[in-house]
Design a protein around this motif. Structure first.
Motif, mmCIF file in Angstrom:
data_model
loop_
_atom_site.group_PDB
_atom_site.id
_atom_site.type_symbol
_atom_site.label_atom_id
_atom_site.label_comp_id
_atom_site.label_asym_id
_atom_site.label_seq_id
_atom_site.Cartn_x
_atom_site.Cartn_y
_atom_site.Cartn_z
ATOM 1 N N UNK A 1 0.854 -1.195 0.000
ATOM 2 C CA UNK A 1 0.000 0.000 0.000
ATOM 3 C C UNK A 1 0.880 1.232 0.000
ATOM 4 N N UNK A 2 0.381 2.265 -0.632
ATOM 5 C CA UNK A 2 1.095 3.536 -0.651
ATOM 6 C C UNK A 2 0.088 4.654 -0.385
ATOM 7 N N UNK A 3 0.489 5.610 0.439
ATOM 8 C CA UNK A 3 -0.347 6.771 0.710
ATOM 9 C C UNK A 3 -0.557 7.535 -0.588
ATOM 10 N N UNK A 4 -1.666 8.209 -0.695
ATOM 11 C CA UNK A 4 -2.050 8.854 -1.950
ATOM 12 C C UNK A 4 -1.007 9.826 -2.497
ATOM 13 N N UNK A 5 -0.283 10.530 -1.625
ATOM 14 C CA UNK A 5 0.666 11.521 -2.129
ATOM 15 C C UNK A 5 1.945 10.899 -2.687
ATOM 16 N N UNK A 6 2.226 9.640 -2.361
ATOM 17 C CA UNK A 6 3.425 8.976 -2.882
ATOM 18 C C UNK A 6 3.086 7.786 -3.784
ATOM 19 N N UNK A 7 1.805 7.508 -3.983
ATOM 20 C CA UNK A 7 1.377 6.340 -4.758
ATOM 21 C C UNK A 7 1.850 6.385 -6.211
ATOM 22 N N UNK A 8 2.133 7.552 -6.718
ATOM 23 C CA UNK A 8 2.550 7.671 -8.110
ATOM 24 C C UNK A 8 3.992 7.208 -8.313
ATOM 25 N N UNK A 9 4.652 6.868 -7.228
ATOM 26 C CA UNK A 9 6.013 6.338 -7.278
ATOM 27 C C UNK A 9 5.982 4.805 -7.267
ATOM 28 N N UNK A 10 4.933 4.213 -7.806
ATOM 29 C CA UNK A 10 4.748 2.761 -7.733
ATOM 30 C C UNK A 10 5.836 1.981 -8.463
ATOM 31 N N UNK A 11 6.451 2.548 -9.504
ATOM 32 C CA UNK A 11 7.506 1.817 -10.209
ATOM 33 C C UNK A 11 8.711 1.573 -9.302
ATOM 34 N N UNK A 12 9.049 2.549 -8.485
ATOM 35 C CA UNK A 12 10.146 2.384 -7.533
ATOM 36 C C UNK A 12 9.809 1.269 -6.541
ATOM 37 N N UNK A 13 8.590 1.243 -6.069
ATOM 38 C CA UNK A 13 8.181 0.216 -5.103
ATOM 39 C C UNK A 13 8.226 -1.169 -5.729
ATOM 40 N N UNK A 14 7.866 -1.276 -7.003
ATOM 41 C CA UNK A 14 7.958 -2.562 -7.701
ATOM 42 C C UNK A 14 9.411 -3.022 -7.746
ATOM 43 N N UNK A 15 10.290 -2.117 -8.092
ATOM 44 C CA UNK A 15 11.713 -2.470 -8.132
ATOM 45 C C UNK A 15 12.187 -2.947 -6.764
ATOM 46 N N UNK A 16 11.734 -2.297 -5.704
ATOM 47 C CA UNK A 16 12.110 -2.725 -4.352
ATOM 48 C C UNK A 16 11.576 -4.123 -4.043
ATOM 49 N N UNK A 17 10.353 -4.410 -4.449
ATOM 50 C CA UNK A 17 9.779 -5.744 -4.237
ATOM 51 C C UNK A 17 10.616 -6.806 -4.938
ATOM 52 N N UNK A 18 11.047 -6.519 -6.149
ATOM 53 C CA UNK A 18 11.834 -7.489 -6.909
ATOM 54 C C UNK A 18 13.230 -7.650 -6.322
#
Length: 114
Positions: A50-67
């Protein structure tokens, strides 16, 4: 959103699906919930975040972290090399979260998202 690439030039092949929805009051949702699943180089992926609404647009970075957490070192530019892959999702996410250009981002929250 679904992306697939065959292995090439030292990059592993992958087939990933990213599903998402927003949570909170309809007039101003507070969270985006994501589910990333599929395979990278025969390694199964099943991550939720989950990402707070103000940082949710950084989802590509979070995907990279998951991988990376799974030992897979792909760059987001390899995963989503073409804007056509993620621009519609970005716009839909912005619409659902009622995001406005120039809206402030909580820098502390942004830095904690790693």
């Amino acid at each position: 959103m679904e992306v697939s690439r065959l292995p090439s030039d030292g990059f592993p092949g992958y087939h990933l699906i990213l599903e998402y929805h927003v949570e909170g009051p309809q007039q101003k949702p507070e969270w985006a919930s994501f589910h990333l699943h599929g395979k990278v180089d025969q390694t199964p992926i099943d991550e939720r975040f989950e990402m707070h609404r103000d940082v949710a647009f950084n989802f590509l970075q979070r995907i990279r972290q998951c991988l990376r957490k799974r030992g897979l070192h792909l760059h987001t530019d390899v995963l989503f090399a073409f804007h056509a892959d993620y621009d519609p999702m970005f716009e839909d996410l912005r619409d659902q979260l009622h995001g406005m250009p120039g809206e402030p981002v909580d820098l502390d929250r942004f830095l904690r998202e790693d």
